[in-house]
Write a protein that holds these residues in place. Structure first.
Motif, short mmCIF file in Angstrom:
data_model
loop_
_atom_site.label_atom_id
_atom_site.label_comp_id
_atom_site.label_asym_id
_atom_site.label_seq_id
_atom_site.Cartn_x
_atom_site.Cartn_y
_atom_site.Cartn_z
N LEU A 45 11.89 -10.36 -5.50
CA LEU A 45 12.11 -10.97 -4.19
C LEU A 45 10.99 -10.60 -3.22
CD1 LEU A 45 15.96 -10.45 -3.79
CD2 LEU A 45 14.77 -12.65 -3.93
N ALA A 46 10.61 -9.33 -3.20
CA ALA A 46 9.54 -8.88 -2.30
C ALA A 46 8.23 -9.57 -2.63
CB ALA A 46 9.39 -7.36 -2.37
N THR A 47 7.93 -9.71 -3.90
CA THR A 47 6.69 -10.36 -4.32
C THR A 47 6.67 -11.83 -3.90
OG1 THR A 47 6.50 -8.88 -6.23
CG2 THR A 47 5.21 -10.90 -6.28
N LYS A 48 7.81 -12.50 -4.07
CA LYS A 48 7.90 -13.93 -3.70
C LYS A 48 7.65 -14.12 -2.21
CE LYS A 48 11.84 -15.93 -2.94
NZ LYS A 48 13.20 -16.54 -3.07
N LEU A 49 8.18 -13.22 -1.39
CA LEU A 49 8.10 -13.38 0.06
C LEU A 49 6.80 -12.86 0.66
CD1 LEU A 49 11.77 -12.35 0.93
CD2 LEU A 49 10.82 -14.66 1.00
N LEU A 50 6.14 -11.91 -0.01
CA LEU A 50 4.98 -11.25 0.60
C LEU A 50 3.68 -11.45 -0.15
CD1 LEU A 50 6.65 -7.79 1.46
CD2 LEU A 50 6.36 -9.75 2.97
N LYS A 51 3.68 -12.20 -1.24
CA LYS A 51 2.50 -12.23 -2.11
C LYS A 51 1.24 -12.74 -1.41
CE LYS A 51 3.98 -16.64 -4.17
NZ LYS A 51 4.35 -17.28 -5.45
N HIS A 52 1.38 -13.58 -0.38
CA HIS A 52 0.20 -14.09 0.34
C HIS A 52 -0.03 -13.36 1.66
CE1 HIS A 52 -0.27 -17.31 -2.52
NE2 HIS A 52 0.98 -17.72 -2.32
N ASP A 53 0.85 -12.42 2.00
CA ASP A 53 0.80 -11.79 3.32
C ASP A 53 -0.37 -10.82 3.44
OD1 ASP A 53 1.67 -9.81 5.53
OD2 ASP A 53 3.20 -11.36 5.66
N ILE A 54 -1.01 -10.81 4.61
CA ILE A 54 -2.14 -9.92 4.83
C ILE A 54 -1.74 -8.45 4.70
CG2 ILE A 54 -1.80 -9.82 7.34
CD1 ILE A 54 -4.87 -9.81 7.62
N ASN A 55 -0.45 -8.14 4.94
CA ASN A 55 0.04 -6.77 4.82
C ASN A 55 0.82 -6.54 3.53
OD1 ASN A 55 -1.04 -5.99 7.28
ND2 ASN A 55 0.81 -6.45 8.43
N PRO B 131 1.93 -5.01 0.31
CA PRO B 131 1.64 -3.69 -0.27
C PRO B 131 0.86 -3.82 -1.57
CG PRO B 131 3.93 -3.82 0.45
CD PRO B 131 3.37 -5.20 0.55
N GLU B 132 0.01 -2.83 -1.83
CA GLU B 132 -0.84 -2.86 -3.02
C GLU B 132 -0.03 -2.96 -4.30
OE1 GLU B 132 -4.10 -3.15 -3.32
OE2 GLU B 132 -4.25 -3.30 -1.14
N GLU B 133 1.15 -2.30 -4.35
CA GLU B 133 1.97 -2.34 -5.55
C GLU B 133 2.39 -3.76 -5.87
OE1 GLU B 133 2.91 1.66 -3.56
OE2 GLU B 133 2.27 -0.35 -3.01
N LEU B 134 2.68 -4.57 -4.84
CA LEU B 134 3.07 -5.94 -5.08
C LEU B 134 1.89 -6.79 -5.54
CD1 LEU B 134 5.53 -6.77 -2.15
CD2 LEU B 134 6.00 -5.81 -4.40
N LYS B 135 0.70 -6.48 -5.04
CA LYS B 135 -0.48 -7.20 -5.51
C LYS B 135 -0.72 -6.93 -7.00
CE LYS B 135 -2.81 -6.97 -1.01
NZ LYS B 135 -3.98 -6.42 -0.26
N ARG B 136 -0.52 -5.69 -7.41
CA ARG B 136 -0.68 -5.35 -8.83
C ARG B 136 0.40 -6.02 -9.67
NH1 ARG B 136 -2.02 -0.18 -6.63
NH2 ARG B 136 0.09 0.59 -6.97
N HIS B 137 1.59 -6.14 -9.10
CA HIS B 137 2.69 -6.79 -9.82
C HIS B 137 2.39 -8.26 -10.03
CE1 HIS B 137 6.82 -8.68 -10.03
NE2 HIS B 137 6.90 -7.76 -10.97
N GLN B 138 1.73 -8.91 -9.07
CA GLN B 138 1.36 -10.30 -9.22
C GLN B 138 0.36 -10.50 -10.36
OE1 GLN B 138 0.42 -12.44 -5.43
NE2 GLN B 138 0.99 -10.51 -4.47
N VAL B 139 -0.59 -9.55 -10.48
CA VAL B 139 -1.60 -9.64 -11.52
C VAL B 139 -0.95 -9.58 -12.90
CG1 VAL B 139 -3.59 -8.51 -12.55
CG2 VAL B 139 -3.42 -8.67 -10.08
#
Length: 482
Positions: A461-471, A473-481
């Motif tokens: 859920l956090a990744t879906k809502l924040l994946k494009h957000d300038i803020n 978190p790095e952990e979510l960026k790695r999860h997207q990869v």
């Protein structure tokens, strides 16, 4: 208005002609608004818009930053553009798109006055650079300057605003030294008014402020149909929070959903000069959450709804608004005293007092729970992880009822929630209790499969809502990869 949309189409990225997808209408209640001509599904990207003007924020809490990438800088040692002396983080910034624009458009104008720019002006770039960049549009991009002038400035309502007068004075002081564009005090006042009325502030410490032509036209609702986030390229991404039908007005929120009706209306009246009459504001129970209600002192089970004559919704008890105000003042003083001590035990004690007088979801209760959660996170004791999870979940449940599950704030709460599961699983791993039957099945908080399942749910859920957000978190960026 069709021509107006055509004029801004170059800054808005859409899958098709903007005039086919959106239109701007005016009504006597809310002024101009943006209407969709097509159906939009939940989470659909409605449009992606580049900023009209971008610059450092004048928010007093924001940090001194690079004027190109907005990385936080120290005020004693920082790099400068060799030509115009504006603060930058490194020469690499000049090779990025914002740096190229700076070198071609802005820098040549500012460089002419380099010798006369004082250190005081350079250190106060956040106070004047964004409005000056707006004024420079008169020289380098007249269509954009025309778009900017169509935005609301509310100068009549702000005529005696001390903050606006101070901003105008700071920009005028900088313009006198820079001499980059011919202007007047009234024009500067208008531009400052446009920024105050329409600018979005974002970044780690709200160090960026930006104007967007189309997003700035979208009206407010306390439970809006869309959400806007800002990505790492400073573009505004407008996405549907729910299904939106053709002919429906697009709305965003201008205020935090975790403010009660009185606080939201006061903030909107003060900053945007209108009184909100949305469904949530007109509902004294705020969708049945009793976000502003007191607990009935007579029957305990009922609520005293916040209106002109507070009365219990469960029994015959009635009181006066003056008595309610006296109680709220006393509770606020208790909270201030507890916050000065700033320890979790004091906050837990005051929370217990609140829950005897206020509804479980009262805004003061939720605010105190968030402060308590912040304290417990700072202390970071393993034995409090379950209490932290509980507080986080209670805020999530409340936010879901008043604002839905598809918001930026929900994204950060879900990210926080998954962090608590990570903490617990890491501890269980260290204790070598992660085998299937290594702990009691009766307590779901100790079951590895439940913990992992909840972690993955919140992470998704956090990744879906924040994946494009300038803020994001790095952990979510790695999860997207992955």
């Amino acid at each position: 208005m069709e021509n107006f949309l055509g004029d801004i189409s170059r800054s808005v990225q859409l899958s098709d002609d903007i005039n086919r997808l959106l239109e701007v209408r005016t009504n006597p209640h809310s002024g101009r608004g943006v209407i969709t001509k097509i159906d939009c599904s939940e989470n659909q990207l409605v449009f992606l818009e580049e900023p009209l003007v971008l610059g450092p924020s004048n928010d007093p809490t924001s940090e001194f930053c690079c004027v190109l990438c907005y990385k936080i800088l120290g005020t004693t040692t920082y790099n400068q553009c060799e030509s115009c002396s504006l603060p930058i983080c490194s020469e690499k910034c000049l090779n990025q798109s914002s740096g190229i624009w700076h070198l071609r458009m802005e820098c040549p104008l500012l460089a002419k006055s380099r010798s006369s720019i004082s250190a005081q002006v350079l250190l106060s770039t956040r106070s004047w650079l964004a409005p000056v960049r707006a004024l420079i549009l008169k020289l380098i991009d007249k269509p954009k300057w025309g778009q900017l002038l169509q935005l609301e400035h509310h100068l009549n309502e702000r005529r005696n605003c001390a903050i606006l007068q101070r901003q105008q004075a700071l920009v005028w002081f900088a313009i006198q030294q820079l001499a980059v564009v011919e202007t007047t005090q009234e024009e500067i006042r208008q531009v400052c008014g446009i920024f105050d009325s329409n600018a979005f502030r974002f970044g780690v410490s709200r160090e960026i402020r930006a104007l967007y032509t189309l997003v700035s036209l979208i009206n407010h609702d306390c439970r809006p149909s869309t959400r806007v986030i800002f990505d790492t390229q400073f573009k505004a991404r407008l996405s549907a929070r729910r299904t939106i039908r053709s002919g429906e007005e697009l709305t965003i929120t201008y205020v935090s959903p975790l403010l009660n009706t009185r606080e939201r209306r006061e903030k909107l009246q003060r900053s945007k000069h209108f009184t909100c009459t949305c469904t949530r504001c007109e509902d004294p129970t705020e969708f049945g959450t009793h976000f502003s209600s007191l607990r009935c002192p007579k029957c305990i089970k009922g609520h005293l709804v916040d209106n002109d004559l507070p009365s219990c919704d469960n029994c015959s008890f009635k009181t006066t608004k003056e008595k309610v105000q006296c109680l709220m003042t006393a509770l606020s003083l208790k909270q201030e005293k507890a916050l000065r001590k700033s320890d979790s035990t004091s906050l837990e004690n005051i929370l217990g007092i609140y829950l005897k007088a206020l509804s479980d979801n009262h805004s003061l209760v939720i605010d105190l729970k968030q402060k308590l959660l912040s304290n417990l996170n700072r202390e970071n004791k393993l034995q409090t992880w379950k209490r932290r999870l509980q507080l986080n979940q209670e805020v999530i449940n409340l936010l879901d009822r008043i604002d839905g599950s598809n918001s930026r704030q929900m994204g950060f709460l879900q990210y926080q929630r998954q962090c608590f599961f990570v903490i617990r699983l890491a501890h269980m791993q260290r204790l070598k209790t992660t085998c299937q039957n290594g702990v009691q099945e009766s307590d779901e908080y100790e079951r590895t499969d439940w913990l992992i399942g909840e972690l993955e749910k919140s992470l998704s859920l956090a990744t879906k809502l924040l994946k494009h957000d300038i803020n994001c978190p790095e952990e979510l960026k790695r999860h997207q990869v992955k």
